[in-house]
Design a protein around this motif. Structure first.
Motif, PDB file in Angstrom:
ATOM      1  N   PRO A   1      -5.530   9.499  -3.311  1.00  0.00           N
ATOM      2  CA  PRO A   1      -5.036  10.744  -3.915  1.00  0.00           C
ATOM      3  C   PRO A   1      -3.633  10.537  -4.500  1.00  0.00           C
ATOM      4  O   PRO A   1      -2.729  10.064  -3.807  1.00  0.00           O
ATOM      5  N   ILE A   2      -3.457  10.900  -5.753  1.00  0.00           N
ATOM      6  CA  ILE A   2      -2.219  10.565  -6.466  1.00  0.00           C
ATOM      7  C   ILE A   2      -0.978  11.203  -5.856  1.00  0.00           C
ATOM      8  O   ILE A   2       0.048  10.533  -5.705  1.00  0.00           O
ATOM      9  N   LEU A   3      -1.023  12.470  -5.518  1.00  0.00           N
ATOM     10  CA  LEU A   3       0.175  13.119  -4.973  1.00  0.00           C
ATOM     11  C   LEU A   3       0.549  12.533  -3.615  1.00  0.00           C
ATOM     12  O   LEU A   3       1.720  12.310  -3.328  1.00  0.00           O
ATOM     13  N   TYR A   4      -0.444  12.257  -2.796  1.00  0.00           N
ATOM     14  CA  TYR A   4      -0.186  11.625  -1.509  1.00  0.00           C
ATOM     15  C   TYR A   4       0.434  10.239  -1.710  1.00  0.00           C
ATOM     16  O   TYR A   4       1.423   9.883  -1.074  1.00  0.00           O
ATOM     17  N   THR A   5      -0.159   9.466  -2.601  1.00  0.00           N
ATOM     18  CA  THR A   5       0.285   8.091  -2.804  1.00  0.00           C
ATOM     19  C   THR A   5       1.696   8.047  -3.377  1.00  0.00           C
ATOM     20  O   THR A   5       2.552   7.315  -2.880  1.00  0.00           O
ATOM     21  N   MET A   6       1.940   8.850  -4.412  1.00  0.00           N
ATOM     22  CA  MET A   6       3.284   8.881  -4.997  1.00  0.00           C
ATOM     23  C   MET A   6       4.308   9.358  -3.973  1.00  0.00           C
ATOM     24  O   MET A   6       5.392   8.781  -3.845  1.00  0.00           O
ATOM     25  N   GLY A   7       3.954  10.402  -3.243  1.00  0.00           N
ATOM     26  CA  GLY A   7       4.873  10.944  -2.234  1.00  0.00           C
ATOM     27  C   GLY A   7       5.136   9.968  -1.112  1.00  0.00           C
ATOM     28  O   GLY A   7       6.276   9.806  -0.660  1.00  0.00           O
TER      29      GLY A   7
ATOM     30  N   ILE B   1       4.270   2.727  -8.705  1.00  0.00           N
ATOM     31  CA  ILE B   1       3.406   2.143  -7.682  1.00  0.00           C
ATOM     32  C   ILE B   1       2.383   3.183  -7.215  1.00  0.00           C
ATOM     33  O   ILE B   1       1.221   2.853  -6.951  1.00  0.00           O
ATOM     34  N   GLY B   2       2.808   4.427  -7.140  1.00  0.00           N
ATOM     35  CA  GLY B   2       1.870   5.496  -6.782  1.00  0.00           C
ATOM     36  C   GLY B   2       0.695   5.562  -7.737  1.00  0.00           C
ATOM     37  O   GLY B   2      -0.462   5.664  -7.321  1.00  0.00           O
ATOM     38  N   ILE B   3       0.972   5.482  -9.033  1.00  0.00           N
ATOM     39  CA  ILE B   3      -0.105   5.486 -10.041  1.00  0.00           C
ATOM     40  C   ILE B   3      -0.969   4.235  -9.903  1.00  0.00           C
ATOM     41  O   ILE B   3      -2.201   4.306  -9.930  1.00  0.00           O
ATOM     42  N   MET B   4      -0.330   3.085  -9.745  1.00  0.00           N
ATOM     43  CA  MET B   4      -1.095   1.836  -9.618  1.00  0.00           C
ATOM     44  C   MET B   4      -2.045   1.887  -8.424  1.00  0.00           C
ATOM     45  O   MET B   4      -3.232   1.559  -8.545  1.00  0.00           O
ATOM     46  N   LEU B   5      -1.551   2.313  -7.277  1.00  0.00           N
ATOM     47  CA  LEU B   5      -2.396   2.369  -6.080  1.00  0.00           C
ATOM     48  C   LEU B   5      -3.514   3.391  -6.225  1.00  0.00           C
ATOM     49  O   LEU B   5      -4.631   3.175  -5.747  1.00  0.00           O
ATOM     50  N   THR B   6      -3.216   4.498  -6.900  1.00  0.00           N
ATOM     51  CA  THR B   6      -4.239   5.522  -7.139  1.00  0.00           C
ATOM     52  C   THR B   6      -5.362   4.969  -7.996  1.00  0.00           C
ATOM     53  O   THR B   6      -6.546   5.144  -7.686  1.00  0.00           O
ATOM     54  N   VAL B   7      -5.004   4.278  -9.058  1.00  0.00           N
ATOM     55  CA  VAL B   7      -6.004   3.714  -9.973  1.00  0.00           C
ATOM     56  C   VAL B   7      -6.812   2.610  -9.291  1.00  0.00           C
ATOM     57  O   VAL B   7      -8.038   2.581  -9.369  1.00  0.00           O
ATOM     58  N   LEU B   8      -6.140   1.707  -8.595  1.00  0.00           N
ATOM     59  CA  LEU B   8      -6.825   0.560  -8.001  1.00  0.00           C
ATOM     60  C   LEU B   8      -7.662   0.898  -6.774  1.00  0.00           C
ATOM     61  O   LEU B   8      -8.736   0.330  -6.575  1.00  0.00           O
ATOM     62  N   PHE B   9      -7.147   1.793  -5.940  1.00  0.00           N
ATOM     63  CA  PHE B   9      -7.788   2.039  -4.651  1.00  0.00           C
ATOM     64  C   PHE B   9      -8.334   3.457  -4.503  1.00  0.00           C
ATOM     65  O   PHE B   9      -8.733   3.851  -3.410  1.00  0.00           O
TER      66      PHE B   9
ATOM     67  N   MET C   1       0.830  -1.211   0.000  1.00  0.00           N
ATOM     68  CA  MET C   1       0.000   0.000   0.000  1.00  0.00           C
ATOM     69  C   MET C   1       0.868   1.266   0.000  1.00  0.00           C
ATOM     70  O   MET C   1       2.044   1.204  -0.311  1.00  0.00           O
ATOM     71  N   ALA C   2       0.264   2.409   0.312  1.00  0.00           N
ATOM     72  CA  ALA C   2       0.955   3.690   0.139  1.00  0.00           C
ATOM     73  C   ALA C   2       2.117   3.869   1.115  1.00  0.00           C
ATOM     74  O   ALA C   2       3.146   4.423   0.748  1.00  0.00           O
ATOM     75  N   GLU C   3       1.940   3.436   2.342  1.00  0.00           N
ATOM     76  CA  GLU C   3       3.023   3.535   3.325  1.00  0.00           C
ATOM     77  C   GLU C   3       3.730   2.188   3.374  1.00  0.00           C
ATOM     78  O   GLU C   3       3.567   1.427   4.309  1.00  0.00           O
ATOM     79  N   GLN C   4       4.502   1.903   2.325  1.00  0.00           N
ATOM     80  CA  GLN C   4       5.126   0.587   2.249  1.00  0.00           C
ATOM     81  C   GLN C   4       6.617   0.660   2.544  1.00  0.00           C
ATOM     82  O   GLN C   4       7.401   1.092   1.730  1.00  0.00           O
ATOM     83  N   PHE C   5       6.952   0.233   3.735  1.00  0.00           N
ATOM     84  CA  PHE C   5       8.353   0.180   4.136  1.00  0.00           C
ATOM     85  C   PHE C   5       8.841  -1.242   3.874  1.00  0.00           C
ATOM     86  O   PHE C   5       9.015  -2.036   4.787  1.00  0.00           O
ATOM     87  N   ARG C   6       9.032  -1.552   2.588  1.00  0.00           N
ATOM     88  CA  ARG C   6       9.396  -2.905   2.185  1.00  0.00           C
ATOM     89  C   ARG C   6      10.885  -3.105   2.422  1.00  0.00           C
ATOM     90  O   ARG C   6      11.728  -2.772   1.593  1.00  0.00           O
ATOM     91  N   ILE C   7      11.196  -3.703   3.561  1.00  0.00           N
ATOM     92  CA  ILE C   7      12.574  -3.918   3.996  1.00  0.00           C
ATOM     93  C   ILE C   7      13.370  -4.693   2.945  1.00  0.00           C
ATOM     94  O   ILE C   7      14.560  -4.446   2.746  1.00  0.00           O
TER      95      ILE C   7
END
Length: 157
Positions: A119-125, A108-116, A31-37
Motif C-alpha cells: 500500500p503506497i501511503l503505508y510504504t511512503m509513511g 523509495i515508497g513508490i519503488m516498493l509499492t510498484v515492486l512488491f 523494505m518499508a520499515e528500513q532503519f538504515r543506520i
C-alpha cells in the motif's frame, strides 16, 4: 599523499563505511520499515558537499544487497542523490535535516509499492518515519556538534 589521492581515499572510506553499516544492519536496512543506520552518514555532505561521492557510491554498492535487485541500485541511489541535493541547497537546518526522509519516503515508497504491491501511503509513511528516526532525530540532537567539530571538519572538510 597528494590531494587527489587523499580525496579518493576519503571517499572510498565513506563508501566502505556506508556499505559496512548497511551490511551489519542488513535485517533492518531494506523494505518499508528500513532503519538504515548508514543513512546517518549523510550529514557529512553538510560538512562538505564533496562527501556526496562517497555516500552515493556507498549507497549503490549497499543496494546490491536489496531484495529489489538492480532497480534499487538505480532508484535507491537516485533517492539518495535527491536527498543530498536538497540538503545542500536548503538553508534552513531543520528542513535540510528532514530532506532524506522526504526524498526516500516518496521515491523509495513508490519503488516498493510498484515492486512488491505494498500500500503506497503505508510504504511512503513507513520509509519516511524510519528515515526520520535514523537521520533527523539524531542530527537534531548531535548535528551541531558534528558540524562544528574541528577534527571532523579537518578530516571530512
Amino acid at each position: 599523499m597528494n590531494t587527489t589521492t587523499k580525496e579518493l581515499v576519503l571517499q572510498a572510506f565513506i563508501a566502505g563505511l556506508y556499505v559496512a553499516l548497511t551490511f551489519a544492519f542488513q535485517s533492518v536496512s531494506f523494505m518499508a520499515e528500513q532503519f538504515r543506520i548508514s543513512e546517518f552518514l549523510l550529514i557529512l555532505v553538510l560538512v562538505h558537499p564533496k562527501n556526496a561521492l562517497g555516500i552515493l557510491v556507498g549507497t549503490a554498492l549497499a543496494n546490491t544487497l536489496s531484495a529489489a535487485g538492480p532497480i534499487d541500485i538505480v532508484v535507491g541511489t537516485f533517492a539518495t542523490y535527491v536527498a543530498i541535493q536538497m540538503m545542500i541547497r536548503i538553508k534552513i537546518k531543520e528542513v535540510s535535516y528532514l530532506s532524506p526522509a522526504i526524498a526516500n519516503g516518496v521515491i523509495i515508497g513508490i519503488m516498493l509499492t510498484v515492486l512488491f504491491e505494498l500500500p503506497i501511503l503505508y510504504t511512503m509513511g513507513s520509509v519516511f518515519v524510519s528515515e526520520v528516526i535514523v537521520t533527523f532525530v539524531p542530527w537534531v540532537l548531535v548535528g551541531n556538534l558534528i558540524l562544528k567539530n574541528e577534527t571532523i571538519r579537518e578530516i571530512f572538510g
